[in-house]
Design a protein around this motif. Sequence first.
Motif, PDB file in Angstrom:
ATOM      1  N   PHE A   1       0.828  -1.201   0.000  1.00 26.78           N
ATOM      2  CA  PHE A   1       0.000   0.000   0.000  1.00 26.78           C
ATOM      3  C   PHE A   1       0.867   1.258   0.000  1.00 26.78           C
ATOM      4  CE2 PHE A   1      -2.131   3.297   2.575  1.00 26.78           C
ATOM      5  CZ  PHE A   1      -3.259   3.507   1.805  1.00 26.78           C
ATOM      6  N   LEU A   2       1.923   1.256   0.803  1.00 23.85           N
ATOM      7  CA  LEU A   2       2.772   2.430   0.938  1.00 23.85           C
ATOM      8  C   LEU A   2       3.615   2.696  -0.298  1.00 23.85           C
ATOM      9  CD1 LEU A   2       3.892   2.102   4.669  1.00 23.85           C
ATOM     10  CD2 LEU A   2       2.203   3.668   3.696  1.00 23.85           C
ATOM     11  N   MET A   3       3.629   1.760  -1.252  1.00 21.72           N
ATOM     12  CA  MET A   3       4.302   2.020  -2.520  1.00 21.72           C
ATOM     13  C   MET A   3       3.628   3.180  -3.257  1.00 21.72           C
ATOM     14  SD  MET A   3       5.005  -1.801  -4.041  1.00 21.72           S
ATOM     15  CE  MET A   3       5.473  -1.133  -5.641  1.00 21.72           C
ATOM     16  N   ASN A   4       2.314   3.296  -3.113  1.00 22.71           N
ATOM     17  CA  ASN A   4       1.549   4.312  -3.835  1.00 22.71           C
ATOM     18  C   ASN A   4       0.879   5.333  -2.925  1.00 22.71           C
ATOM     19  OD1 ASN A   4       1.832   3.266  -6.613  1.00 22.71           O
ATOM     20  ND2 ASN A   4       0.703   1.520  -5.815  1.00 22.71           N
ATOM     21  N   GLU A   5       0.908   5.115  -1.638  1.00 25.84           N
ATOM     22  CA  GLU A   5       0.191   5.989  -0.716  1.00 25.84           C
ATOM     23  C   GLU A   5       1.138   6.486   0.377  1.00 25.84           C
ATOM     24  OE1 GLU A   5      -2.876   6.932  -1.162  1.00 25.84           O
ATOM     25  OE2 GLU A   5      -3.268   5.595  -2.855  1.00 25.84           O
ATOM     26  N   PRO A   6       0.817   7.594   1.075  1.00 27.81           N
ATOM     27  CA  PRO A   6      -0.369   8.416   0.851  1.00 27.81           C
ATOM     28  C   PRO A   6      -0.205   9.333  -0.347  1.00 27.81           C
ATOM     29  CG  PRO A   6       0.943   9.331   2.620  1.00 27.81           C
ATOM     30  CD  PRO A   6       1.621   8.056   2.210  1.00 27.81           C
ATOM     31  N   GLN A   7      -1.301   9.539  -1.066  1.00 26.40           N
ATOM     32  CA  GLN A   7      -1.308  10.420  -2.221  1.00 26.40           C
ATOM     33  C   GLN A   7      -1.578  11.863  -1.779  1.00 26.40           C
ATOM     34  OE1 GLN A   7      -0.823   9.720  -5.458  1.00 26.40           O
ATOM     35  NE2 GLN A   7      -0.637   7.504  -5.337  1.00 26.40           N
ATOM     36  N   SER A   8      -1.248  12.775  -2.652  1.00 24.39           N
ATOM     37  CA  SER A   8      -1.510  14.190  -2.380  1.00 24.39           C
ATOM     38  C   SER A   8      -2.989  14.503  -2.555  1.00 24.39           C
ATOM     39  CB  SER A   8      -0.691  15.068  -3.328  1.00 24.39           C
ATOM     40  OG  SER A   8       0.684  14.852  -3.173  1.00 24.39           O
ATOM     41  N   THR A   9      -3.409  15.562  -1.918  1.00 20.41           N
ATOM     42  CA  THR A   9      -4.720  16.134  -2.167  1.00 20.41           C
ATOM     43  C   THR A   9      -4.528  17.651  -2.177  1.00 20.41           C
ATOM     44  OG1 THR A   9      -7.051  16.154  -1.488  1.00 20.41           O
ATOM     45  CG2 THR A   9      -5.423  16.261   0.269  1.00 20.41           C
ATOM     46  N   SER A  10      -5.579  18.402  -2.411  1.00 21.24           N
ATOM     47  CA  SER A  10      -5.434  19.858  -2.393  1.00 21.24           C
ATOM     48  C   SER A  10      -5.486  20.354  -0.952  1.00 21.24           C
ATOM     49  CB  SER A  10      -6.540  20.524  -3.214  1.00 21.24           C
ATOM     50  OG  SER A  10      -7.793  20.381  -2.581  1.00 21.24           O
ATOM     51  N   THR A  11      -4.717  21.390  -0.671  1.00 22.79           N
ATOM     52  CA  THR A  11      -4.761  22.005   0.657  1.00 22.79           C
ATOM     53  C   THR A  11      -6.170  22.518   0.939  1.00 22.79           C
ATOM     54  OG1 THR A  11      -2.447  22.656   0.411  1.00 22.79           O
ATOM     55  CG2 THR A  11      -3.712  23.746   2.142  1.00 22.79           C
ATOM     56  N   LYS A  12      -6.822  23.012  -0.096  1.00 26.33           N
ATOM     57  CA  LYS A  12      -8.199  23.503   0.043  1.00 26.33           C
ATOM     58  C   LYS A  12      -9.126  22.388   0.506  1.00 26.33           C
ATOM     59  CE  LYS A  12     -11.795  25.798  -2.722  1.00 26.33           C
ATOM     60  NZ  LYS A  12     -12.127  26.336  -4.063  1.00 26.33           N
ATOM     61  N   ASN A  13      -8.879  21.172   0.008  1.00 29.17           N
ATOM     62  CA  ASN A  13      -9.684  20.029   0.408  1.00 29.17           C
ATOM     63  C   ASN A  13      -9.528  19.751   1.905  1.00 29.17           C
ATOM     64  OD1 ASN A  13     -11.364  17.719  -0.002  1.00 29.17           O
ATOM     65  ND2 ASN A  13      -9.543  16.430  -0.054  1.00 29.17           N
TER      66      ASN A  13
END
Length: 331
Positions: free
Chosen positions: A204-216
């Motif tokens: 799982f950690l190969m691809n995560e955690p993914q980015s998101t928007s700061t606004k989110n």
Amino acid sequence: MVLLGLMKFSVLSLCFLVLTTFPFQVSSHGSFGKKPNGAYPSLADGICATSVIVHGYKCQELQVTTKDGYILSLQRIPEGRGEGSNGGTRKQPVILQHGVLVGTLIALASFSERKLVNQLKSAALLSPIAYLSHMNTALGVIAAKSFIGEITTLLGLAEFNPKSLPVEAFLKPLCADPGVDCFDLLTELTGKNCCLNSSTIDRFLMNEPQSTSTKNMVHLAQIVRHGVLAKFNYIRPDFNIMHYGEIFPPIYNLSNIPHDLPLFISYGGKDALSDVRDVQNLLDRLKFHDVDKRSIQFVKDYAHADYIMGFNAKDIVYNSVISFFNGQVNN
């Protein structure tokens, strides 16, 4: 996010956002099939290569640019394993979505405004995030109180990357709180998961955690602090008027979700993010949903991450999801 245009499939990844037509700009960056040199795929080859194609499915890497300029990476699985091209038959897509950062709130908000509904056959929401008044993870609560509107300026970043130095700097004082254990961030954020093993977490950690928007992240913090499921609050009345025509952001009315939209919802008794009381609040908004179009599953021992990494998730959750989807095919 993974896109599928079929009704019978196996679940392989964190979140499946399923669309066959896009109201956005889409570009393709990958092709179906295996690597030509036969080498084992690396992280640089993308999620399709590392997590989908290796299991015998076709998969395509896509990029979607949203109307407000965010570029999202998506993966599309067009057919079942060994299913063939189906003679070009188009199938209505389904959405399978999980949890916080791959926001179920996105689906619920869209459905409440009658968006996407006509494009979908059905939807499954796992550890659904809508109301967050009872979120009981110490780090999450402290972070929500810290994510005031000015944090976008404070960080100077539109993208909230959990692996970046600015975010590490933001988390450092939060981790100093005596009630927070940052040495076990997964448990600290999601609750005590029952059914994980180390090899799955490493994968799982190969691809995560993914980015998101700061606004989110600011928006989620607003929902936690105010206990109201509303659109993003720009704080300044003139900004809210510019975006919504109102001083205060409109509230999402989840009761407006079409009562005949097939919905599968599964939630866990140990989830620190999607707390049982908040899910019950969501379900109360769906109490008039058509009985034959709604399936609710409660997994007593599951926390937030068990849904995507649990060694028994296939038997406990995903077999039920597939049965639900298949049961809606001819309806």
